[in-house]
Design an enzyme around this catalytic site. Sequence first.
Site, PDB file in Angstrom:
ATOM      1  N   CYS A  61       0.799  -1.232   0.000  1.00 51.21           N
ATOM      2  CA  CYS A  61       0.000   0.000   0.000  1.00 51.21           C
ATOM      3  C   CYS A  61       0.828   1.276   0.000  1.00 51.21           C
ATOM      4  CB  CYS A  61      -0.953   0.017   1.194  1.00 51.21           C
ATOM      5  SG  CYS A  61      -0.160   0.408   2.761  1.00 51.21           S
ATOM      6  N   GLN A 125      -6.896  14.142   1.948  1.00 54.58           N
ATOM      7  CA  GLN A 125      -8.246  14.176   2.544  1.00 54.58           C
ATOM      8  C   GLN A 125      -8.176  13.567   3.942  1.00 54.58           C
ATOM      9  OE1 GLN A 125     -11.362  12.762  -0.076  1.00 54.58           O
ATOM     10  NE2 GLN A 125     -10.694  14.077  -1.744  1.00 54.58           N
ATOM     11  N   CYS A 161      -4.242   5.367  -2.393  1.00 55.09           N
ATOM     12  CA  CYS A 161      -5.048   6.364  -1.695  1.00 55.09           C
ATOM     13  C   CYS A 161      -6.498   5.983  -1.933  1.00 55.09           C
ATOM     14  CB  CYS A 161      -4.767   7.761  -2.263  1.00 55.09           C
ATOM     15  SG  CYS A 161      -5.909   8.990  -1.597  1.00 55.09           S
ATOM     16  N   CYS A 163      -9.052   7.928  -0.863  1.00 52.41           N
ATOM     17  CA  CYS A 163      -9.943   9.097  -0.758  1.00 52.41           C
ATOM     18  C   CYS A 163      -9.970   9.984  -1.980  1.00 52.41           C
ATOM     19  CB  CYS A 163      -9.509   9.988   0.406  1.00 52.41           C
ATOM     20  SG  CYS A 163      -9.514   9.192   1.990  1.00 52.41           S
ATOM     21  N   VAL A 268      18.217 -13.530   3.703  1.00 52.22           N
ATOM     22  CA  VAL A 268      17.286 -12.404   3.549  1.00 52.22           C
ATOM     23  C   VAL A 268      17.985 -11.238   2.862  1.00 52.22           C
ATOM     24  CG1 VAL A 268      16.034 -10.616   4.795  1.00 52.22           C
ATOM     25  CG2 VAL A 268      15.640 -12.998   5.321  1.00 52.22           C
ATOM     26  N   THR A 272      11.216  -9.328   0.794  1.00 56.15           N
ATOM     27  CA  THR A 272       9.871  -9.156   0.250  1.00 56.15           C
ATOM     28  C   THR A 272       9.151 -10.484   0.050  1.00 56.15           C
ATOM     29  OG1 THR A 272      10.663  -9.180  -2.026  1.00 56.15           O
ATOM     30  CG2 THR A 272      10.500  -7.022  -0.977  1.00 56.15           C
ATOM     31  N   GLU A1268     -21.653  10.799  -1.200  1.00 58.37           N
ATOM     32  CA  GLU A1268     -21.902   9.472  -1.759  1.00 58.37           C
ATOM     33  C   GLU A1268     -22.286   9.406  -3.244  1.00 58.37           C
ATOM     34  OE1 GLU A1268     -24.788   8.927   1.463  1.00 58.37           O
ATOM     35  OE2 GLU A1268     -23.930   6.942   1.674  1.00 58.37           O
TER      36      GLU A1268
HETATM   37  C1  LIG Z   1       3.994  -6.220  -2.681  1.00 58.16           C
HETATM   38  C2  LIG Z   1       4.811  -7.126  -3.560  1.00 58.16           C
HETATM   39  C3  LIG Z   1       4.570  -7.118  -4.919  1.00 58.16           C
HETATM   40  C4  LIG Z   1       5.303  -7.973  -5.749  1.00 58.16           C
HETATM   41  N1  LIG Z   1       5.034  -7.978  -7.088  1.00 58.16           N
HETATM   42  C5  LIG Z   1       5.704  -8.839  -7.903  1.00 58.16           C
HETATM   43  C6  LIG Z   1       5.423  -8.920  -9.290  1.00 58.16           C
HETATM   44  O1  LIG Z   1       4.572  -8.194  -9.803  1.00 58.16           O
HETATM   45  N2  LIG Z   1       6.109  -9.812 -10.031  1.00 58.16           N
HETATM   46  C7  LIG Z   1       7.060 -10.619  -9.491  1.00 58.16           C
HETATM   47  O2  LIG Z   1       7.658 -11.413 -10.213  1.00 58.16           O
HETATM   48  N3  LIG Z   1       7.364 -10.574  -8.183  1.00 58.16           N
HETATM   49  C8  LIG Z   1       6.705  -9.703  -7.384  1.00 58.16           C
HETATM   50  N4  LIG Z   1       6.989  -9.676  -6.056  1.00 58.16           N
HETATM   51  C9  LIG Z   1       7.964 -10.623  -5.524  1.00 58.16           C
HETATM   52  C10 LIG Z   1       9.318 -10.026  -5.374  1.00 58.16           C
HETATM   53  O3  LIG Z   1       9.861  -9.698  -6.617  1.00 58.16           O
HETATM   54  C11 LIG Z   1      10.172 -11.058  -4.712  1.00 58.16           C
HETATM   55  O4  LIG Z   1       9.657 -11.244  -3.432  1.00 58.16           O
HETATM   56  C12 LIG Z   1      11.593 -10.613  -4.596  1.00 58.16           C
HETATM   57  O5  LIG Z   1      12.210 -10.488  -5.819  1.00 58.16           O
HETATM   58  C13 LIG Z   1      12.355 -11.569  -3.720  1.00 58.16           C
HETATM   59  O6  LIG Z   1      13.611 -11.000  -3.444  1.00 58.16           O
HETATM   60  P1  LIG Z   1      14.063 -10.612  -1.989  1.00 58.16           P
HETATM   61  O7  LIG Z   1      15.437 -10.147  -2.106  1.00 58.16           O
HETATM   62  O8  LIG Z   1      13.129  -9.676  -1.361  1.00 58.16           O
HETATM   63  O9  LIG Z   1      13.932 -12.034  -1.311  1.00 58.16           O
HETATM   64  P2  LIG Z   1      13.956 -12.402   0.225  1.00 58.16           P
HETATM   65  O10 LIG Z   1      12.583 -12.299   0.792  1.00 58.16           O
HETATM   66  O11 LIG Z   1      15.007 -11.666   0.925  1.00 58.16           O
HETATM   67  O12 LIG Z   1      14.328 -13.920   0.077  1.00 58.16           O
HETATM   68  C14 LIG Z   1      13.476 -14.761  -0.622  1.00 58.16           C
HETATM   69  C15 LIG Z   1      13.997 -16.172  -0.723  1.00 58.16           C
HETATM   70  O13 LIG Z   1      15.056 -16.228  -1.640  1.00 58.16           O
HETATM   71  C16 LIG Z   1      16.184 -16.842  -1.069  1.00 58.16           C
HETATM   72  N5  LIG Z   1      17.349 -16.154  -1.607  1.00 58.16           N
HETATM   73  C17 LIG Z   1      17.497 -14.816  -1.705  1.00 58.16           C
HETATM   74  N6  LIG Z   1      18.663 -14.552  -2.306  1.00 58.16           N
HETATM   75  C18 LIG Z   1      19.254 -15.721  -2.555  1.00 58.16           C
HETATM   76  C19 LIG Z   1      20.473 -16.091  -3.151  1.00 58.16           C
HETATM   77  N7  LIG Z   1      21.325 -15.192  -3.609  1.00 58.16           N
HETATM   78  N8  LIG Z   1      20.761 -17.414  -3.238  1.00 58.16           N
HETATM   79  C20 LIG Z   1      19.925 -18.343  -2.781  1.00 58.16           C
HETATM   80  N9  LIG Z   1      18.761 -18.047  -2.203  1.00 58.16           N
HETATM   81  C21 LIG Z   1      18.426 -16.755  -2.097  1.00 58.16           C
HETATM   82  C22 LIG Z   1      16.022 -16.704   0.398  1.00 58.16           C
HETATM   83  O14 LIG Z   1      16.663 -17.757   1.085  1.00 58.16           O
HETATM   84  C23 LIG Z   1      14.536 -16.751   0.564  1.00 58.16           C
HETATM   85  O15 LIG Z   1      14.101 -18.048   0.696  1.00 58.16           O
HETATM   86  C24 LIG Z   1       6.289  -8.836  -5.199  1.00 58.16           C
HETATM   87  C25 LIG Z   1       6.518  -8.837  -3.822  1.00 58.16           C
HETATM   88  C26 LIG Z   1       5.791  -7.995  -3.009  1.00 58.16           C
HETATM   89  C27 LIG Z   1       6.031  -8.004  -1.538  1.00 58.16           C
HETATM   90  S1  FES Z   2      -6.195  10.869   1.630  1.00 58.82           S
HETATM   91 FE1  FES Z   2      -7.210   9.195   2.572  1.00 58.82          FE
HETATM   92  S2  FES Z   2      -6.150   7.511   1.790  1.00 58.82           S
HETATM   93 FE2  FES Z   2      -5.338   9.163   0.654  1.00 58.82          FE
HETATM   94  S1  FES Z   3       2.158  -0.785   5.399  1.00 55.86           S
HETATM   95 FE1  FES Z   3       1.447  -1.146   3.381  1.00 55.86          FE
HETATM   96  S2  FES Z   3       3.294  -1.151   2.283  1.00 55.86           S
HETATM   97 FE2  FES Z   3       3.939  -1.056   4.310  1.00 55.86          FE
END
Ligand SMILES: Cc1cc2nc3c(=O)[nH]c(=O)nc-3n(C[C@H](O)[C@H](O)[C@H](O)COP(=O)(O)OP(=O)(O)OC[C@H]3O[C@@H](n4cnc5c(N)ncnc54)[C@H](O)[C@@H]3O)c2cc1C
Ligand code: FES
Ligand code: FES
Length: 1336
Positions: A61, A125, A161, A163, A268, A272, A1268
């Site tokens: 968000c 808002q 957003c 609103c 980590v 994500t 509304e």
């Molecule tokens: C809100 C949101 C939206 C997203 N939208 C998309 C999207 O539209 N399309 C899409 O494809 N993805 C999407 N993702 C996924 C995102 O791209 C992946 O979560 C991200 O790329 C994972 O990378 P990280 O570094 O955050 O992984 P981490 O969470 O840090 O790790 C993930 C896993 O990978 C392993 N790992 C990480 N690096 C290595 C390494 N070098 N070697 C071995 N293992 C490893 C870790 O052990 C763990 O198990 C989204 C994620 C979120 C939260």
């Molecule tokens: S102003 Fe309310 S969510 Fe954006």
């Molecule tokens: S609280 Fe929604 S992206 Fe972090």
Amino acid sequence: MWNFFLCTWKMLTVTGDTLCFFINGKKVTENHADPETMLLSFLRERLRLTGTKYGCGGGGCGACTVMVSRYQPATKAIIHYSANACLLPICQLHGAAITTVEGIGSTKTRIHPVQERIAKAHGSQCGFCTPGMVMSMYTLLRNKPQPTMEDITQALAGNLCRCTGYRPIVDGCRTFCQETNCCQANGVGNCCLNGEENTEKPQLFDKEELQPLDPTQDLIFPPELILMAETANPQTLTFHGERMTWVSPTSLEELVQLKTSNPTAPLVMGNTNIGPDIKFKGVLHPLIISPTRVKELFEVTHTPQGVWLGAGCSLSEVRTLLEKLVPQFPEEKTELFKALIQQLGNLGSQQIRNVASLGGNIVSVYPNSDLNPVLAAGNSKVSVISSGGRREVPLNQDFFVSFGKNILKQEEIVVSVFIPFSRKGEFVRAFRQAARKESSFPTVTTGMRVFFSEGSRVVQDVSIYYGGMGPTTVSAARTCAAFIARPWDDETLSQAYDILLDELALPPSAPGGKVDFRRSLTLSFLFRFNLDVLHKLREMDVVTDEPPERIQPLPREIQPSLQEFQHVPKGQSDQDPVGRPIMHRSAMSQATGEAVYCDDMPATDGELFLALVTSSRAHAKIIGLDASEALQLPGVIDVITARDIPGKKVRTMFGYDEELLAETEVSCIGQMICAVVADTRAHARRGAAAVKISYEDLPQPVFTIEEAVEKSSFFKPLRWIEMGDVAEAFKSVDQVYEGEVRLGGQEHFYMETQSMLVVPVGEETEFNVYVSTQWPTSTQDVIAETLGIPSNRVTCHVKRMGGAFGGKVTKTAILASITSVAAWKTSRAVRCVLERGEDMLITGARHPVLGKYKVGFMNDGRIVAADIQYYTNAGNTVDESVLVVEKILLHMDNAYNIPNLRGRAAACRTNLPSNTAFRGFGVPQSIMVVENMVNDVATVLGRPADQIREINMYKGSSVTHYKFEFSPENMLRCWEECKAKSDYSARRRAIDQFNQQSRWKKRGMSIIPIKYGIAFAESFLNQAAALVHIYKDGSVLVTHGGTEMGQGIHTKMQQVASRELHIPASKIYISETSTNTVPNTCPSAASFGTDANGMAVKNACQTLYQRLEPIRQKDPKGSWESWIVAAFFEKISLSATGFHRGPDLYMDWDKMEGQPYAYFTFGACCCEVELDCLSGDYRTVRTDIVMDIGRSVNPSVDIGQIEGAFMQGLGLYTLEELKFSPSGLLYTRGPSQYKIPAVCDMPLQFNVYLLSDSHNPHAIYSSKGIGEPVVFLGSSVFFAIKDAVAAARSESGLVGPFSLDSPATPDRACLACASLFTQKIPANKPGSFKPWALNI
Ligand SMILES: Cc1cc2nc3c(=O)[nH]c(=O)nc-3n(C[C@H](O)[C@H](O)[C@H](O)COP(=O)(O)OP(=O)(O)OC[C@H]3O[C@@H](n4cnc5c(N)ncnc54)[C@H](O)[C@@H]3O)c2cc1C
Ligand code: FES
Ligand code: FES
């Protein structure tokens, strides 16, 4: 060597290291950093920097956006990027500088231009999203002080957003662009500033008074961190938390050793993937390895065959790197690079891409990963290391094993990823389709590569991978085989489609649903690839025929918009703010993060947190509740059950009892059973997870409307209304048509989840309740009843809400009463703030509706009779469903005079969470059914829908089907003006022309009217009170019964008081709404807040002003302050209450007549869309709204309501889908699964005009309610899509009415187009399988 590391690590495991980073220029050192602590909670709870907001906790968000800055010793550069604080473990921040909204500007010192411009442009808002918006924009400006509009929309793509509808935010940010800011009001290319007429038009804000961007205002990067990065000999860092340990090694060797000894410990990087797993799935990792300081993971190496990218590089870095490389090589070599760049532009949000790593994305093997299909098709590979050495692993079908599983061994680490160059004659493409155009995981995505022998169309090699078509990335190997050694021509393609359809056959109940759509996408993506390949082959002179036109992307450039309103009347004093576009009175505080929401209040001494335990069964007896394990957990203090409630255990509405906490039986998944109170929120949540409930299922839960109808499962009374003689009229009409339309529900998705803090005063069972509710009095009453105490012991305080939209009228009271039981029982303050997923699960939504109609009409277009049956899915308790049903029937005529009209409506009782009020209160569902019916009449007659609408509109002195007399004159004016402003006829012709020339993209347009009744049909709710104090220094404190949820009621009340007291608005303050200042308030709802409270404030102020009259007469030249002092010494009371007894409205359902509304708000909206028929993606190209809101008290606030409501309607009718499992569990419990409109959904041109010279004798200063009505006008986008779909269908020879349910999501729109590809999908026999999701 490794022994040494082990020793060191073991040593450190005992002591732990000190974490060091900076926040807003201040050094933070943590000796006991807990790996489970995210930056968001650290900021909010530890540092009391509450400007950064919690909206979802999962990166979806943007409310928690902060800027991260790091020094890179290798380049000696400081980089800045935006990130979601909710997914940033503090342990990851060693050496980083964080900037939050508090760090860039403040009302106490100097506000930052970004904060100022968003606020002044009316982009705030409720303000809950504003700090996140500010920080996304601020980060962009740090990197690019003069951004383009494209930069801005990309930067804001991940910030939701609920609103504003985004237009004012974008306009505020647009002021930083170099590009023209002309509104083109005088036609294309003609500046609004040329020509006298337009220079006189009032503007929403004055660009001249904005401060310039001043880089000296930015915090400098802490020199200490530069020194630390340059000089420090990096050491392994270890942090210990309550349940987790975090180790951050500095060398690859050490990393390998750690991973070898702890193969199950995750690495980590961006967190994500791991972060959401820990938070939402409760996964516990005792050890986390953080390799972000291992430089080999970030190295980029060039080879003659391609480039090796470090697996640790963030997706943003990968994109930038590839973008830099593309121009450095011949075009033919960078096919894969370009395909990846395109995918990376659409993957997640900027905040996600800035932290998510390339390796993390690959290794996570998401079923719908955007990158894996492209990398695999492009012959990429990864280089991995473990204690056994290094190896290269191709990213092919063998790599993707199953859901979340890849071929790598647990201890293997991906060091780098190889992106090969393409060869001459090789083409690589990527396509994706997602539920929302941006910031959304794809529904289906693909990577495709083909290689031709030189100068030939014969395929040498081909590779196609899909995401979203199985548990992991899948290869279409058989399809590929069919291409090999064959010419790329129609015959080969035709066979390939058949094989592909067979090869990627999803079972009908496949997880994720939308099976037919997903299958059709696999074909249409191949078709798109074919078009691209043919063009390439043509460019290379391999084929001589002119290929069919390529499908161009949908337009995306946001244009300047118009917002027109009238000047205040000539002669109005400059000091009088009524009628002027005054900024929301809290906008600046909201933009600086200073505005205080419920959960921003500091913890009181000994405060506890409450977490709820909810039912996991839809219909069952509770046979056991075991809290013993929970009570053993650290920090858990108590478990609250129904038995603890000292007073009334149920809330009674319309004769039905609703249990606050279920005692013996549950009737939906998500029903509250008990609550755990603990010292921290983490402990409370862990405690709640440990409570064990055992159930005995009861037979046959009811989920769908059809099931409820079959079992006559309704909440009584059922309602019925009839005008004329419908049965008789059907006999005399030329044609009769029967149809139906189904509307899904809608989650409120207020950005601030339900929040409350109950503080026992400590004597005589008195409580102070700080709560985010639209109806403080109801909350007070329910708490008093629940605790068995008089209402005078409970004071509810509402400072502001971060959005509400009807979801905080009734539901909050139940949550607050449970929290108050905990506070009463423990004699301690208790806070309850729902997680986003809990909020979505527990608190219900807008009612889904099934509308069935039979309509009789003449061949000239006149509708003579209509019989409409509405069923709403009310869920497991009655809540306000009976009133919703009534309002549905009262609006079923919309703008039309149908002489014989019958409506029946029922609230179905089902085993789903109870639905509740939502902006529009049934009207958006009601009118949708009627407009769909009118549309069908037009289609049957083969005439434009706007003509049929016009023919049937009320004209002259009119009477509704409940015998209410009114004049539709202003409705007709809105309609005509909307047609004129939108240039309807000329654009209609242009659209027809476009459609004739375009095979795969169609345009559609629609114009829709609205007539919306204002005020409560329940007469007693039409009242309001106010209390106004004048203090001796002349400052004025106004209190009234309305609550501020972003709709600007306090701003308007300040304007009213300013006019009535004849003093500047700056002397007037509104602190909060509270039940001890203004008792017995009505909910801020029904678009009636300003009407009612405005009159009450006016009344109080007039009383005071009159009291001052003798003083003024004595000293006519005196100042306000001098009069007040004089009045005090004269013993004149400087405090007054005001009261407004609103209209005596009623509806007599037996007689089927009444006067349920004070007046109508009218409007009309014209929308044009462009639809990609193969993917169902659409873009709203232009929207023109004309609204009659009388004489607006505040045009900027009202235009804000119009734009925000329109976008909410757009979400309702085209985007937002609640999905329930076959066992009644809500799947869509966060922004990742439930898509509300984002900035990408805003109409490219978004014009709003307030009807001029309109007066309304029924409301304050001749204004009208507007909160509304406009939600319904979002349906104009739905009907424009339907219009475009009709154009597509006609190409396949399909004419006549067709069914399209709401929301018209891409899958529905695409399937309705009935293209070549969708028609190839064999239909699954209904009933022969269990669908993944219920059609409720
Ligand atoms: C809100 C949101 C939206 C997203 N939208 C998309 C999207 O539209 N399309 C899409 O494809 N993805 C999407 N993702 C996924 C995102 O791209 C992946 O979560 C991200 O790329 C994972 O990378 P990280 O570094 O955050 O992984 P981490 O969470 O840090 O790790 C993930 C896993 O990978 C392993 N790992 C990480 N690096 C290595 C390494 N070098 N070697 C071995 N293992 C490893 C870790 O052990 C763990 O198990 C989204 C994620 C979120 C939260
Ligand atoms: S102003 Fe309310 S969510 Fe954006
Ligand atoms: S609280 Fe929604 S992206 Fe972090």
